[in-house]
Design a protein around this motif. Sequence first.
Motif, PDB file in Angstrom:
ATOM      1  N   TRP A  92       0.830  -1.201   0.000  1.00 37.32           N
ATOM      2  CA  TRP A  92       0.000   0.000   0.000  1.00 37.32           C
ATOM      3  C   TRP A  92       0.871   1.260   0.000  1.00 37.32           C
ATOM      4  O   TRP A  92       0.627   2.188  -0.770  1.00 37.32           O
ATOM      5  N   ASP A 104      -4.813   1.917  -5.871  1.00 34.75           N
ATOM      6  CA  ASP A 104      -4.635   2.357  -4.481  1.00 34.75           C
ATOM      7  C   ASP A 104      -5.832   1.959  -3.622  1.00 34.75           C
ATOM      8  O   ASP A 104      -5.658   1.560  -2.470  1.00 34.75           O
ATOM      9  N   ARG A 107      -5.566  -1.725  -2.773  1.00 33.78           N
ATOM     10  CA  ARG A 107      -4.486  -1.971  -1.805  1.00 33.78           C
ATOM     11  C   ARG A 107      -4.901  -1.509  -0.408  1.00 33.78           C
ATOM     12  O   ARG A 107      -4.605  -2.173   0.589  1.00 33.78           O
ATOM     13  N   LEU A 108      -5.597  -0.386  -0.326  1.00 32.66           N
ATOM     14  CA  LEU A 108      -6.081   0.100   0.973  1.00 32.66           C
ATOM     15  C   LEU A 108      -7.152  -0.831   1.526  1.00 32.66           C
ATOM     16  O   LEU A 108      -7.127  -1.183   2.718  1.00 32.66           O
TER      17      LEU A 108
END
Length: 128
Positions: A92, A104, A107-108
């Motif tokens: 992340w 993103d 990944r978060l």
Amino acid sequence: MIRLLARFALAAVLLVAGAAHLGPMRRGFRIVVPDWAPRALRTDKDTIVVASGVVELGLGAALIALPRERRRVGIAVAALFVAVFPGNVHQWRTGASAPGLDTDARRLARLFLQPILVVWALWSTARA
């Protein structure tokens, strides 16, 4: 019955993930391994990916094959999910793409999935 189904579903997740770590997606998983991990473990990123895949396969199989040991296996699965969390944070923070985690937002979201996986492992293997 719900715990049993949840345990088998978790086993399936681990078996699929383990196979992915050993198959064609193996290279992509190396990106997730933090740079400090090979130094700390005195090995390379590929070995870490392969070892984690083997562990996932073993734990997935154990969830199915060792019902009397389900509590211990559940604790081991939860520990695995905690152990790989630094890799999720690394991915992340660096914005590195890996299989299925190419934005993103994904990944978060993966960071928030990790505690759910830990709870899933512990709950599905608890004595009813």
